[in-house]
Design a protein around this motif. Structure first.
Motif, mmCIF file in Angstrom:
data_model
loop_
_atom_site.group_PDB
_atom_site.id
_atom_site.type_symbol
_atom_site.label_atom_id
_atom_site.label_comp_id
_atom_site.label_asym_id
_atom_site.label_seq_id
_atom_site.Cartn_x
_atom_site.Cartn_y
_atom_site.Cartn_z
ATOM 1 N N VAL A 1 0.838 -1.205 0.000
ATOM 2 C CA VAL A 1 0.000 0.000 0.000
ATOM 3 C C VAL A 1 0.872 1.254 0.000
ATOM 4 N N VAL A 2 1.946 1.243 0.803
ATOM 5 C CA VAL A 2 2.859 2.383 0.853
ATOM 6 C C VAL A 2 3.478 2.627 -0.523
ATOM 7 N N ILE A 3 3.913 1.555 -1.181
ATOM 8 C CA ILE A 3 4.536 1.686 -2.504
ATOM 9 C C ILE A 3 3.528 2.212 -3.525
ATOM 10 N N LEU A 4 2.304 1.698 -3.476
ATOM 11 C CA LEU A 4 1.278 2.169 -4.401
ATOM 12 C C LEU A 4 0.960 3.642 -4.167
ATOM 13 N N GLN A 5 0.972 4.035 -2.908
ATOM 14 C CA GLN A 5 0.717 5.443 -2.593
ATOM 15 C C GLN A 5 1.825 6.332 -3.159
ATOM 16 N N ASN A 6 3.064 5.883 -3.011
ATOM 17 C CA ASN A 6 4.185 6.655 -3.568
ATOM 18 C C ASN A 6 4.104 6.718 -5.086
ATOM 19 N N ALA A 7 3.770 5.582 -5.723
ATOM 20 C CA ALA A 7 3.656 5.559 -7.184
ATOM 21 C C ALA A 7 2.544 6.472 -7.660
ATOM 22 N N ALA A 8 1.429 6.461 -6.939
ATOM 23 C CA ALA A 8 0.302 7.307 -7.324
ATOM 24 C C ALA A 8 0.655 8.788 -7.217
ATOM 25 N N LYS A 9 1.407 9.153 -6.183
ATOM 26 C CA LYS A 9 1.808 10.554 -6.018
ATOM 27 C C LYS A 9 2.747 10.993 -7.138
ATOM 28 N N LEU A 10 3.682 10.101 -7.505
ATOM 29 C CA LEU A 10 4.609 10.415 -8.588
ATOM 30 C C LEU A 10 3.874 10.554 -9.926
ATOM 31 N N ILE B 1 -6.322 4.583 -2.130
ATOM 32 C CA ILE B 1 -5.041 4.124 -1.607
ATOM 33 C C ILE B 1 -4.802 4.690 -0.211
ATOM 34 N N ALA B 2 -5.129 5.954 -0.029
ATOM 35 C CA ALA B 2 -4.968 6.583 1.283
ATOM 36 C C ALA B 2 -5.826 5.881 2.331
ATOM 37 N N ALA B 3 -7.024 5.457 1.922
ATOM 38 C CA ALA B 3 -7.912 4.757 2.852
ATOM 39 C C ALA B 3 -7.323 3.416 3.266
ATOM 40 N N TYR B 4 -6.731 2.698 2.316
ATOM 41 C CA TYR B 4 -6.113 1.413 2.650
ATOM 42 C C TYR B 4 -4.846 1.616 3.460
ATOM 43 N N ARG B 5 -4.176 2.741 3.262
ATOM 44 C CA ARG B 5 -2.975 3.027 4.059
ATOM 45 C C ARG B 5 -3.338 3.153 5.535
ATOM 46 N N SER B 6 -4.494 3.758 5.788
ATOM 47 C CA SER B 6 -4.905 3.955 7.174
ATOM 48 C C SER B 6 -5.327 2.642 7.834
ATOM 49 N N LYS B 7 -5.770 1.672 7.017
ATOM 50 C CA LYS B 7 -6.223 0.391 7.556
ATOM 51 C C LYS B 7 -5.113 -0.640 7.605
ATOM 52 N N ALA B 8 -4.059 -0.425 6.818
ATOM 53 C CA ALA B 8 -3.003 -1.437 6.705
ATOM 54 C C ALA B 8 -2.338 -1.670 8.053
ATOM 55 N N GLY B 9 -2.067 -2.903 8.337
ATOM 56 C CA GLY B 9 -1.375 -3.250 9.577
ATOM 57 C C GLY B 9 -2.294 -3.515 10.753
ATOM 58 N N SER B 10 -3.582 -3.203 10.601
ATOM 59 C CA SER B 10 -4.509 -3.471 11.683
ATOM 60 C C SER B 10 -4.927 -4.931 11.652
ATOM 61 N N ASN C 1 -8.419 -11.059 3.056
ATOM 62 C CA ASN C 1 -8.479 -11.518 1.677
ATOM 63 C C ASN C 1 -9.082 -10.443 0.780
ATOM 64 N N GLU C 2 -10.136 -9.782 1.271
ATOM 65 C CA GLU C 2 -10.790 -8.715 0.503
ATOM 66 C C GLU C 2 -9.846 -7.533 0.294
ATOM 67 N N ALA C 3 -9.084 -7.185 1.337
ATOM 68 C CA ALA C 3 -8.132 -6.071 1.222
ATOM 69 C C ALA C 3 -7.085 -6.359 0.162
ATOM 70 N N SER C 4 -6.576 -7.600 0.140
ATOM 71 C CA SER C 4 -5.574 -7.984 -0.855
ATOM 72 C C SER C 4 -6.119 -7.854 -2.267
ATOM 73 N N GLN C 5 -7.365 -8.286 -2.464
ATOM 74 C CA GLN C 5 -7.983 -8.212 -3.787
ATOM 75 C C GLN C 5 -8.189 -6.760 -4.227
ATOM 76 N N ASN C 6 -8.585 -5.897 -3.292
ATOM 77 C CA ASN C 6 -8.797 -4.493 -3.628
ATOM 78 C C ASN C 6 -7.481 -3.785 -3.969
ATOM 79 N N ILE C 7 -6.408 -4.155 -3.269
ATOM 80 C CA ILE C 7 -5.094 -3.579 -3.571
ATOM 81 C C ILE C 7 -4.650 -3.994 -4.968
ATOM 82 N N ASP C 8 -4.952 -5.245 -5.356
ATOM 83 C CA ASP C 8 -4.648 -5.712 -6.710
ATOM 84 C C ASP C 8 -5.347 -4.832 -7.748
ATOM 85 N N ARG C 9 -6.604 -4.504 -7.481
ATOM 86 C CA ARG C 9 -7.370 -3.675 -8.420
ATOM 87 C C ARG C 9 -6.772 -2.275 -8.524
#
Length: 223
Positions: free
Chosen positions: A85-94, A109-118, A126-134
């Motif tokens: 999620v962190v990498i995707l956030q950086n890529a999206a900003k670039l 992406i920002a929303a998943y960043r806030s949830k990541a690690g919880s 499993n749902e989070a992984s699939q959404n990150i793929d999308r």
């Protein structure tokens, strides 16, 4: 004696068969026979009863340790998902600096960043992984639409790191599913583990699965 299923003599299923993981947790139950079995051990003599008691204690310890391993394996997946999620956030900003990236992508992406690690349940992880793929698919499409961005070293590094993390997630998922299989098999072992699992209210665990979208893509024509 011949094999019951002989791949050489058929019948053969030409079209194959689509399989799906059942999203259902099955509680462990024991019947009257199991209770009668324990009573008989104590009635016969105190030694068999004590031996079985120690066997149940050992079984309970094993299941508790296996449950901790499932949590450990799940946390590894969570760690890799958080990094991704962190990498995707950086890529999206670039990309956003170079092109007009869909703002909804950045928001998600920002929303998943806030949830990541919880701590997550099996299904929500499993749902989070699939959404990150999308989300990565959206970023990758944007990247491919602008060939001149290929020279952007930072974006290229993000994509390479994402590819590496995808492989790590795949390995972590396989390890997690192996442990889940051990758990699902162990809680059904009669008499000790099954009796203990039933008394503690244990259920089967759901393996990590792929998304319907990915499964449909895998059936497509690539060449």
């Amino acid at each position: 004696m011949a094999n019951e299923l002989d791949e050489m003599s058929g019948p053969i299923s030409e079209e194959g068969r689509d399989v799906n993981v059942i999203q259902k947790q099955i509680p462990v139950k024991v019947g009257f026979g199991s209770k009668l079995f324990e009573v008989i051990l104590w009635v016969l003599a105190i030694i068999p009863g004590l031996v079985f008691l120690f066997m149940k204690i050992k079984a309970r310890t094993y299941l508790q340790q296996l449950q901790q391993k499932i949590q450990h394996d799940a946390s590894q997946i969570d760690n890799y998902l958080e990094q991704r999620v962190v990498i995707l956030q950086n890529a999206a900003k670039l990309l956003d600096k170079a092109i007009d990236l869909d703002k909804d992508t950045l928001t998600k992406i920002a929303a998943y960043r806030s949830k990541a690690g919880s701590p997550n349940a099996d299904a929500s992880r499993n749902e989070a992984s699939q959404n990150i793929d999308r989300l990565f698919g959206q970023i990758n499409v944007a990247f491919e639409q602008y060939p001149n961005l290929e020279a952007h070293n930072e974006i290229q590094k993000c994509l390479e790191q994402n590819s590496y993390l995808q492989k790590e997630i795949t390995a972590a998922r396989e390890l997690y599913n192996d442990t889940v299989y051990q758990w699902n098999a162990a809680i059904q072992e009669w008499p000790t583990k099954r009796i203990v699992a039933a008394k503690l209210g244990y259920t089967t665990r759901i393996p990590f699965t792929t998304s319907q979208e990915i499964k449909e893509k895998a059936r497509g024509t690539f060449f």
